[in-house]
Write an enzyme that holds these catalytic residues in place. Structure first.
Site, PDB file in Angstrom:
ATOM      1  N   GLU A  65       6.911   1.156  -3.293  1.00 42.36           N
ATOM      2  CA  GLU A  65       6.513   0.926  -1.888  1.00 42.36           C
ATOM      3  C   GLU A  65       7.754   0.880  -0.990  1.00 42.36           C
ATOM      4  O   GLU A  65       7.791   1.505   0.073  1.00 42.36           O
ATOM      5  CB  GLU A  65       5.739  -0.393  -1.761  1.00 42.36           C
ATOM      6  CG  GLU A  65       4.438  -0.447  -2.520  1.00 42.36           C
ATOM      7  CD  GLU A  65       3.247   0.056  -1.728  1.00 42.36           C
ATOM      8  OE1 GLU A  65       3.414   0.499  -0.573  1.00 42.36           O
ATOM      9  OE2 GLU A  65       2.138   0.013  -2.282  1.00 42.36           O
ATOM     10  N   ASP A  87       0.380  -7.918  -5.040  1.00 39.85           N
ATOM     11  CA  ASP A  87      -0.653  -6.914  -5.312  1.00 39.85           C
ATOM     12  C   ASP A  87      -0.436  -6.261  -6.678  1.00 39.85           C
ATOM     13  O   ASP A  87      -1.362  -6.133  -7.479  1.00 39.85           O
ATOM     14  CB  ASP A  87      -0.658  -5.838  -4.222  1.00 39.85           C
ATOM     15  CG  ASP A  87      -0.986  -6.414  -2.853  1.00 39.85           C
ATOM     16  OD1 ASP A  87      -1.419  -7.579  -2.782  1.00 39.85           O
ATOM     17  OD2 ASP A  87      -0.797  -5.695  -1.850  1.00 39.85           O
TER      18      ASP A  87
END
Length: 384
Positions: A159, A171
Site C-alpha cells: 500500500e 486490515d
C-alpha cells in the site's frame, strides 16, 4: 466466494491449466476507531467475504494476471521498472516486489482472481487481495518460511510503496490472522494480540452501507491526528513518560484543559474513552454479555459523532433508526465521513430493522443503503 467460478475462468484464460487456489477475507472492526495512531487497541475480525485467486507458476519471469470482476488482463515483469499501470495489478506487483525484498525468489506465474468483498464499503478488499497473494507466494516460492506478521507487513508496504496509501497494519493483520468465532485485540503499540470469543447466538452482525463518501476525509483525518499530538505534548510537560494518548487518563487531560484548544480537548477525550471501551468489550465478550457490547458500540458512535466529529448526517440517521428499532448495538465503522454502520441485531428484529432502515433512508436521501450480513470467519488459507 465461488471457487468453481474462479477455476473455470482460470482454465479458460490459461489453456485449460489448473493451479493452486488461495483465499483471504475482508474484515470488520467491532470497536476501536482512531485508536491505532494513538498507541491503543483495535478489535477486528475476518469475515465470510473476501478474495479467491488461482495461481500457477509459469516457468517465466512474467506475471500474467486476469481480474475476473473487472474483466481486465495485465502482464508484467518482476523488476522495479516493470510496474503495471492498472491500479488493481499494482497490488499484485507490489506484493511480488515486497516478497523479493525479503529474499524470496519469486518467479513468474499465471493467476486469475475474483472477490465478493464490497468495494468502498470499509471491509478492506485491497488488504484481502494483498494477503491472498502474500500467503500464496510464501507457500509457492518460500516454503512457508515467512511468518504471518511479516506477510501482513508485506501487504502494508505494498500500500505504502506501490499504491500511495499510508495505511496502518490492522486490515492485513485481520485478513491473515482471522479465526472463525473469534475477534482479535491488537495492541497497536506492542503488536501483541489476543483472541476473544465472538459467538453471538441469537444475534447477527449487519453492515448498512450509506453509499456516501465525503471528500474531506483525508485532510480531516490529518487534523485529528494533530489534535491528538497537541494534547499529548501538553500532558507530557507534567508527565514526561507519556508517548501516546494510550498513556493518558482523563485526569491528566483535565489538568491541561486550559492549555489546549477546546477542539483538541474533545478529540483527546474521545480517544481516551475509546481505548477503554475496547478493553470493556473484551471483558464483556468473555462473559458472553452482548448487551454491554452493544451499549459500548452506541457510546463509540456518540463519541465519533459529537467529540471526534467524523460521522455525517447519513450515518447518524442510520444510528438513530437502529436505536428506534431496539438494535443491541450500532456505530459508524471505519474512519468516518461516510461508509457503513456496523450493527449487532437480535435475530427476531433483523428483518424489521432492515426494512425500516431502507425505507426511511431512501425517503430522506433518495438512495437505498446496501445491506451486508457478515459472519466472523477464518483468515488467509489454501483452498485447493
Amino acid at each position: 466466494m465461488d471457487i468453481e467460478h474462479v477455476r473455470s475462468l482460470f482454465a479458460k484464460h490459461f489453456d485449460g491449466a489448473t493451479g493452486f487456489v488461495y483465499a483471504s477475507p475482508g474484515r470488520i472492526n467491532l470497536i476501536g476507531e482512531h485508536t491505532d495512531y494513538n498507541g491503543g487497541f483495535v478489535f477486528p475480525g475476518a469475515i465470510d467475504k473476501g478474495m479467491i485467486a488461482e495461481i500457477k507458476p509459469n516457468q517465466t519471469n512474467k506475471v500474467r494476471a486476469y481480474s475476473i470482476d473487472l474483466k481486465d488482463y495485465a502482464e508484467f515483469g518482476l523488476n522495479e521498472e516493470d510496474a503495471p499501470t492498472a491500479s488493481w495489478a499494482r497490488y499484485i506487483f507490489g506484493v511480488c516486489r515486497e516478497m523479493i525484498k525479503r529474499g524470496v525468489d519469486v518467479k513468474g506465474f499465471d493467476t486469475a482472481f475474483a472477490g465478493d468483498v464490497p468495494l468502498g464499503a470499509g471491509m478492506s478488499s485491497s488488504a484481502a487481495l494483498e494477503s491472498t497473494y502474500a500467503f500464496a507466494l510464501n507457500e509457492l516460492f518460500a516454503e512457508g518460511r515467512i511468518d504471518k506478521f511479516e506477510l501482513a507487513k508485506v501487504g502494508q508496504a505494498t500500500e505504502h510503496n506501490y499504491c500511495g496509501v499510508n495505511c496502518g497494519i490492522m486490515d492485513q493483520f485481520a485478513s491473515l490472522f482471522g479465526k472463525a468465532g473469534s475477534l482479535i485485540r491488537l495492541d497497536c503499540r506492542s503488536m501483541e494480540y489476543q483472541y476473544f470469543p465472538f459467538k453471538p447466538e441469537g444475534y447477527r452482525l449487519v453492515l448498512l452501507d450509506s453509499v456516501v463518501k465525503h471528500e474531506l476525509a483525508s485532510s480531516a483525518y490529518n487534523k485529528r491526528r494533530q489534535s491528538c499530538e497537541a494534547a499529548v505534548a501538553a500532558i507530557r510537560k507534567n508527565h514526561p513518560h507519556v508517548e501516546f494518548l494510550r498513556d493518558c487518563t482523563m485526569e491528566m487531560l483535565d489538568a491541561v484543559k486550559t492549555a489546549i484548544s477546546e477542539e483538541d480537548y474533545m478529540r483527546a477525550e474521545y480517544v481516551i474513552a475509546e481505548i477503554q471501551r475496547v478493553l470493556d468489550v473484551c471483558d464483556a465478550l468473555e462473559r458472553g454479555d452482548y448487551e454491554t457490547v452493544g451499549q459500548k458500540m452506541y457510546e463509540t458512535h456518540h463519541g465519533m459523532s459529537k467529540l471526534y466529529e467524523v460521522s455525517c448526517e447519513e450515518l447518524d440517521f442510520l444510528n438513530d433508526i437502529a436505536k428506534e428499532c431496539g438494535v443491541t448495538g450500532s456505530r459508524v465503522m471505519g474512519g468516518g465521513f461516510g461508509g457503513c454502520t456496523i450493527n449487532l441485531v437480535k435475530d427476531e428484529l433483523h428483518d424489521a430493522f432492515i426494512a425500516k432502515a431502507q425505507a426511511d433512508f431512501t425517503a430522506k436521501f433518495g438512495v437505498s443503503p446496501k445491506v451486508y450480513d457478515v459472519v466472523i470467519s477464518d483468515g488467509a488459507r489454501r483452498l485447493a
